[in-house]
Design an enzyme around this catalytic site. Sequence first.
Site, PDB file in Angstrom:
ATOM      1  CG  ASP A  52       6.658 -64.963 -32.340  1.00 56.62           C
ATOM      2  OD1 ASP A  52       6.877 -65.167 -33.548  1.00 56.62           O
ATOM      3  OD2 ASP A  52       6.660 -65.864 -31.477  1.00 56.62           O
ATOM      4  CE1 TYR A 110      13.985 -65.630 -29.203  1.00 54.53           C
ATOM      5  CE2 TYR A 110      15.306 -67.556 -29.758  1.00 54.53           C
ATOM      6  CZ  TYR A 110      14.588 -66.441 -30.144  1.00 54.53           C
ATOM      7  OH  TYR A 110      14.480 -66.131 -31.477  1.00 54.53           O
TER       8      TYR A 110
END
EC number: 5.4.99.12
Length: 260
Positions: A52, A110
């Site tokens: 993102d 992540y």
Amino acid sequence: MLYLLLSIEYDGYDYSGWVKQKNARTIQGELEKAFFGICHQKIWTLGASKTDAGVHACDQKVLVKLTFQPRHLAFFIKTVSQTLPPNINIKGYQFVAENFSVRTVKVKEYVYTINDQEYDLFNHRYELKVNAPLNVKKLHQISQIFVGTHDFAYFAGVKPTEDIATVHTINKIWVKRNKAKKIEIHFRGKIFIRYQIRMLTQNILACYAGKVSLTELQAQLNCPPKGTTTKYCAKPYGLCLKKIKYLYTVKLNYKKLIIL
């Protein structure tokens, strides 16, 4: 035709995400622009993860299709890397087969970084600052509710009109302090959907603060409310794509990029 797998790293703070967009600066857009500047032709690329806007990466994998064979491939890749903005870097490359699927991964990891210490001017672009000390053990205990296979529809930015699967598996979540005493929440799984990790992170913090209960989180996992999503979503700049692994070993060539 030549197919290459790149490993790239980037500071995503000033970019509108990975995916190329017409009127926005993106990582994919800058990468393809750099290739065009060297090759004078459009080069096709595909990223393993669609990070993102504002999200960083230590190990984004990118499939690149070349219609020509560079005489000195390592020098060519290094030249492309040097053409990129200073906040994007090609770490390494490897030849792959034509049928290689860059998005068919074994695992993605992540990490979301939280600073509950003094304000850190030189790292504020890479962490979420909170104003009170946090208990790592308690955060870890809360996070475990999200481990396993669940319907994450309530914890993802998926619109009702989108045909996107929301039932996925998170293999592991763990919370620790790094060497700088910052808190890291690690998420490991095969597939993550839009905003999912940021929403999970903020819900963990909300539960810690007593704004939402474990019972409520469990209910939203077992039977997600239709057409609604959580209001809790952590800032993008604390999130980093740490690593991507494939079903078989992909050995990237780092040495040649370093010594040339």
